[in-house]
Scaffold this active site. Structure first.
Site, short mmCIF file in Angstrom:
data_model
loop_
_atom_site.label_atom_id
_atom_site.label_comp_id
_atom_site.label_asym_id
_atom_site.label_seq_id
_atom_site.Cartn_x
_atom_site.Cartn_y
_atom_site.Cartn_z
N ASP A 145 -11.41 24.42 -48.88
CA ASP A 145 -10.36 23.81 -48.45
C ASP A 145 -10.63 22.30 -48.31
O ASP A 145 -10.78 22.03 -47.13
CB ASP A 145 -9.41 24.57 -47.67
N HIS A 146 -10.44 21.41 -49.18
CA HIS A 146 -10.95 19.98 -49.23
C HIS A 146 -9.82 19.10 -49.38
O HIS A 146 -9.02 19.26 -50.36
CB HIS A 146 -12.26 19.82 -50.14
N SER A 166 -14.00 23.36 -36.74
CA SER A 166 -13.68 22.06 -36.11
C SER A 166 -13.49 21.06 -37.18
O SER A 166 -13.11 20.02 -36.67
CB SER A 166 -14.86 21.81 -34.98
N GLY A 167 -13.94 21.19 -38.43
CA GLY A 167 -13.64 20.17 -39.30
C GLY A 167 -14.51 19.18 -39.76
O GLY A 167 -15.75 18.83 -38.91
N GLU A 168 -14.69 18.27 -40.72
CA GLU A 168 -15.42 17.15 -40.93
C GLU A 168 -14.36 15.92 -41.21
O GLU A 168 -13.24 16.03 -41.68
CB GLU A 168 -16.05 17.46 -42.19
N ASN A 196 -12.48 15.29 -44.39
CA ASN A 196 -11.09 15.96 -45.06
C ASN A 196 -10.08 15.60 -43.87
O ASN A 196 -8.87 15.38 -44.12
CB ASN A 196 -11.34 17.32 -45.16
N ARG A 238 -34.33 23.21 -49.12
CA ARG A 238 -34.14 23.67 -47.71
C ARG A 238 -32.68 24.17 -47.56
O ARG A 238 -32.62 25.09 -46.69
CB ARG A 238 -34.52 22.70 -46.52
#
Length: 321
Positions: free
Chosen positions: A37-38, A103-105, A108, A268
């Protein structure tokens, strides 16, 4: 038996293409699906950002798969609006939706112009939003003043059965934090030791017996060089590590960081291989952690080929274990 799902990446593909892919995934034998969801993609090269909630209604009508979706309440979405969106989908498609809350970025959520806070404040914001959403989904009339404000809100359309609200976490600390309030956990695949530590933190702090979903990033192509190039091109920005993923706000900034990502760094965080046997083993190792589902995210643009190859040569062998 651990379910094996298809991850629909709205950052990378148009909604119409994703609708075709999720139909193909169901036909190929995938058990479930998960949606991102972006508002912005991670990279200008990814180049998409369809509205996931509009797409989710179409995708669930077009398939019989259960779906999960991850969102961050309290910034781009007021928690009352997010609760209404989820309740509507869950009413139309009973027992087929779970919602993970994180908690989001900044990528967005900072679009609304609020100052982007540190992790502790974001967690507190999330906790308030979860309480508001649970009360609304339970049919209460909610007035709340604090980090989020709600005045006499009530959801008149709700699902007949409770909607599961999971917590999203990528570190043991966050997994322990969400365990007390979440109905389940959504975390990332990757290094098996790290994944195990995150799951153990969740289970030992109130999450024992609750569902655990893993989003497993992989890159497969018929040739190793192609699989590696796909991962670096499409998922390099996410491999930077540290707090970059939470703090940068523009796709162009992530593209700048991506130029510094090495082959070792991408390997990684993404399971890169042309060998389907290696992919089977990576997935078997994750399934051995007693998780509810592993959502497979092939980060390359070769979605039809990935779905066909894994549906024919990977999923059947894993179900035979």
């Amino acid at each position: 038996m651990t379910a094996l799902g298809y991850h629909a990446s709205h950052e990378q593909f148009s909604p119409s293409a994703l609708l075709d892919y999720v139909r193909q995934a169901e036909a190929a034998g995938f058990d479930c699906a998960k949606s991102s969801d972006h508002f912005h993609p991670w990279s200008e090269r990814q180049g998409q950002s369809g509205f996931a909630w509009s797409w989710l209604g179409a995708a669930m009508q077009a398939t019989s798969l259960p779906f999960g979706i991850i969102s961050a309440p309290g910034y781009r979405y007021h928690p009352a609006i997010l609760a209404q969106a989820a309740a509507t989908i869950a009413e139309m498609f009973p027992r087929r939706l779970w919602l993970a809350l994180g908690s989001g970025e900044a990528l967005n959520e900072a679009i609304t112009g609020q100052v982007w806070p540190d992790k502790a404040e974001r967690n507190a914001h999330l906790l308030e939003s979860v309480a508001v959403m649970r009360a609304l989904l339970a049919g209460e009339t909610v007035t709340h003043r604090g980090r989020v404000d709600v005045v006499e809100a009530r959801l008149y359309t709700r699902p007949a059965e409770p909607l599961p609200l999971y917590g999203a976490a990528v570190t043991p600390e966050t997994a322990a934090f969400v365990a007390g309030w979440a109905d389940g956990l959504l975390t990332m695949g990757g290094d098996i030791t790290t994944v195990r530590t995150v799951i153990e933190a969740f289970r030992s702090n109130g999450g024992a017996g609750k569902p655990v979903h893993l989003q497993h990033a992989l890159s497969w192509a018929p040739a190793e060089a192609e699989a590696l190039a796909n991962a670096l091109d499409q998922w390099g920005p996410v491999a930077a590590g540290g707090d970059v993923s939470w703090k940068l706000s523009q796709p162009s900034e992530f593209d700048t960081v991506a130029r510094l990502v090495t082959e070792d760094a991408i390997r990684r965080c993404v399971a890169v291989s042309a060998d389907l046997g290696r992919h089977r083993q990576w997935l078997a190792d994750l399934m051995a952690l007693d998780v509810t589902a592993v959502q497979l995210h092939c980060v390359g643009r070769n979605q039809p080929e990935f779905i066909e190859a894994f549906g024919a040569h990977v999923l059947p062998d894993l179900r035979a274990i």
